[in-house]
Design a protein around this motif. Structure first.
Motif, short mmCIF file in Angstrom:
data_model
loop_
_atom_site.label_atom_id
_atom_site.label_comp_id
_atom_site.label_asym_id
_atom_site.label_seq_id
_atom_site.Cartn_x
_atom_site.Cartn_y
_atom_site.Cartn_z
N TRP A 157 -20.13 9.36 12.03
CA TRP A 157 -20.28 8.28 11.04
C TRP A 157 -19.37 7.10 11.38
O TRP A 157 -19.80 5.94 11.32
N CYS A 158 -18.13 7.38 11.74
CA CYS A 158 -17.18 6.31 12.09
C CYS A 158 -17.65 5.56 13.34
O CYS A 158 -17.51 4.33 13.42
N ILE A 159 -18.19 6.28 14.31
CA ILE A 159 -18.72 5.63 15.52
C ILE A 159 -19.87 4.70 15.16
O ILE A 159 -19.97 3.58 15.66
N GLY A 160 -20.76 5.17 14.28
CA GLY A 160 -21.88 4.34 13.88
C GLY A 160 -21.45 3.06 13.19
O GLY A 160 -21.99 1.98 13.47
N TYR A 161 -20.46 3.15 12.31
CA TYR A 161 -20.00 1.95 11.62
C TYR A 161 -19.19 1.05 12.54
O TYR A 161 -19.23 -0.18 12.40
N ILE B 209 -24.41 12.27 16.92
CA ILE B 209 -25.47 11.28 17.15
C ILE B 209 -26.24 11.04 15.86
O ILE B 209 -26.53 9.88 15.49
N PHE B 210 -26.57 12.10 15.15
CA PHE B 210 -27.32 11.95 13.90
C PHE B 210 -26.51 11.18 12.86
O PHE B 210 -27.07 10.35 12.13
N PHE B 211 -25.23 11.42 12.79
CA PHE B 211 -24.44 10.71 11.78
C PHE B 211 -24.17 9.27 12.19
O PHE B 211 -23.99 8.41 11.32
N ALA B 212 -24.11 8.99 13.48
CA ALA B 212 -24.04 7.59 13.91
C ALA B 212 -25.31 6.85 13.52
O ALA B 212 -25.27 5.70 13.08
N LEU B 213 -26.46 7.52 13.65
CA LEU B 213 -27.73 6.93 13.20
C LEU B 213 -27.78 6.84 11.69
O LEU B 213 -28.33 5.87 11.13
N LEU B 214 -27.23 7.83 11.00
CA LEU B 214 -27.24 7.81 9.54
C LEU B 214 -26.44 6.64 8.99
O LEU B 214 -26.79 6.07 7.95
N ALA B 215 -25.38 6.25 9.68
CA ALA B 215 -24.61 5.08 9.26
C ALA B 215 -25.47 3.82 9.31
O ALA B 215 -25.37 2.95 8.44
N GLN B 216 -26.34 3.72 10.32
CA GLN B 216 -27.25 2.58 10.41
C GLN B 216 -28.31 2.66 9.31
O GLN B 216 -28.68 1.65 8.70
N SER C 110 -25.60 4.00 24.64
CA SER C 110 -24.31 3.30 24.68
C SER C 110 -23.24 4.01 23.86
O SER C 110 -22.04 3.92 24.18
N THR C 111 -23.63 4.70 22.80
CA THR C 111 -22.64 5.42 21.98
C THR C 111 -22.45 6.87 22.44
O THR C 111 -21.58 7.56 21.90
N LEU C 112 -23.26 7.32 23.41
CA LEU C 112 -23.18 8.71 23.84
C LEU C 112 -21.80 9.10 24.38
O LEU C 112 -21.30 10.20 24.07
N PRO C 113 -21.13 8.26 25.19
CA PRO C 113 -19.77 8.64 25.62
C PRO C 113 -18.81 8.85 24.45
O PRO C 113 -17.95 9.73 24.50
N TYR C 114 -18.96 8.05 23.40
CA TYR C 114 -18.08 8.19 22.24
C TYR C 114 -18.42 9.42 21.42
O TYR C 114 -17.52 10.16 21.00
N THR C 115 -19.71 9.67 21.18
CA THR C 115 -20.09 10.85 20.40
C THR C 115 -19.81 12.13 21.15
O THR C 115 -19.62 13.18 20.53
N ALA C 116 -19.79 12.08 22.48
CA ALA C 116 -19.53 13.29 23.27
C ALA C 116 -18.04 13.59 23.40
O ALA C 116 -17.63 14.75 23.35
N LEU C 117 -17.22 12.55 23.54
CA LEU C 117 -15.81 12.76 23.86
C LEU C 117 -14.89 12.71 22.64
O LEU C 117 -13.91 13.46 22.57
#
Length: 256
Positions: free
Chosen positions: A192-196, A128-135, A93-100
């Motif tokens: 990181w911002c996407i993850g939060y 992707i890793f930093f979005a996971l790191l935020a979690q 679900s976050t892949l479009p955001y982390t890619a674009l």
């Protein structure tokens, strides 16, 4: 959740293997040059929009592959906490955001502000890793802390740097963020911002979305339940053993 290996973390295992395999395949086929993004030439001049879809496909140097694989291993605890269904739903679900978002932020905001000096975005799934790191930062508490001192100080508490058991995960991802500055740092901050944003449910179309259940194999669900059952049995055996030891010690004390 602190067990070693990839028990109850199938997606994390596949993610680690894909990081290594994709880099090897890109090296063998001599196609690493297809993954990074240079805004001026790739996007503005030659209109290679397809790079926005594949630039997270692999890391292009051995250092990033090593630290990316180690990061995937350390962040497997998120999959154990959430379960495979929620974990893979988060990534997709976050892949479009982390890619674009990272290339768009670089091309439309940071490059004009830097007077066209920022131009390069390195390849790899760092967002992707930093979005996971935020979690990981928000959901996983530290178990212990320790202090590193450089001198024998008599003051209390002694001066020095304080670390926790989570510090190694932050150091690994920091290496990814600083590997090809400033491009890698841009990817890290945006990820990181996407993850939060996902965690605070302000990322459109992601918070409540889940992968359809029929896509996940029934065998995988049985393995998840079997792994959970084994862990509960092991924990119950430990508790029973500890209780038996306490009762035996109390009985000996009463006899004395």
């Amino acid at each position: 959740m602190l067990a070693s290996g990839f028990a109850d973390a199938r997606v994390s295992k596949y993610l680690l293997f894909s990081i290594v395999a994709s880099s090897i395949i890109a090296s063998i086929t001599d196609s690493k040059y297809l993954f990074h993004i240079q805004v001026a030439s790739h996007l503005w001049r030659y209109k290679q929009i397809w790079r926005l879809l594949i630039w997270q496909g692999c890391y292009t140097n051995s250092t990033e592959v090593l630290f990316g694989a180690m990061t995937a291993y350390h962040l497997r605890i998120i999959e154990r906490l959430w379960g495979t269904h929620k974990f893979i739903s988060f990534i997709i679900s976050t892949l479009p955001y982390t890619a674009l978002l990272p290339p768009l932020v670089l091309a439309l905001i940071l490059r004009p502000l830097s007077l066209n000096t920022l131009n390069y975005l390195p390849a790899g799934p760092t967002p992707i890793f930093f979005a996971l790191l935020a979690q990981y930062h928000a959901a996983i508490p530290h178990v212990y802390k320790y202090r590193l001192t450089t001198s024998s100080s008599t003051t209390f508490p002694p001066s020095g740097l304080i670390f926790s058991d989570k510090s190694i995960s932050y150091l690994l991802t920091a290496q990814l963020a600083l590997s090809q500055v400033p491009g890698s740092l841009i990817s890290a901050v945006v990820g990181w911002c996407i993850g939060y944003a996902w965690r605070n449910e302000i990322l459109p179309g992601t918070a409540q979305w889940r992968v359809p259940s029929w896509i996940l194999q029934k065998k995988g669900r049985v393995e998840d339940y079997e792994g959970l059952r084994r862990r509960l049995e092991d924990e119950s055996l430990i508790v029973v053993g500890a209780a038996s030891g306490v009762e035996r010690r109390d009985g000996e004390q009463r006899r004395q």
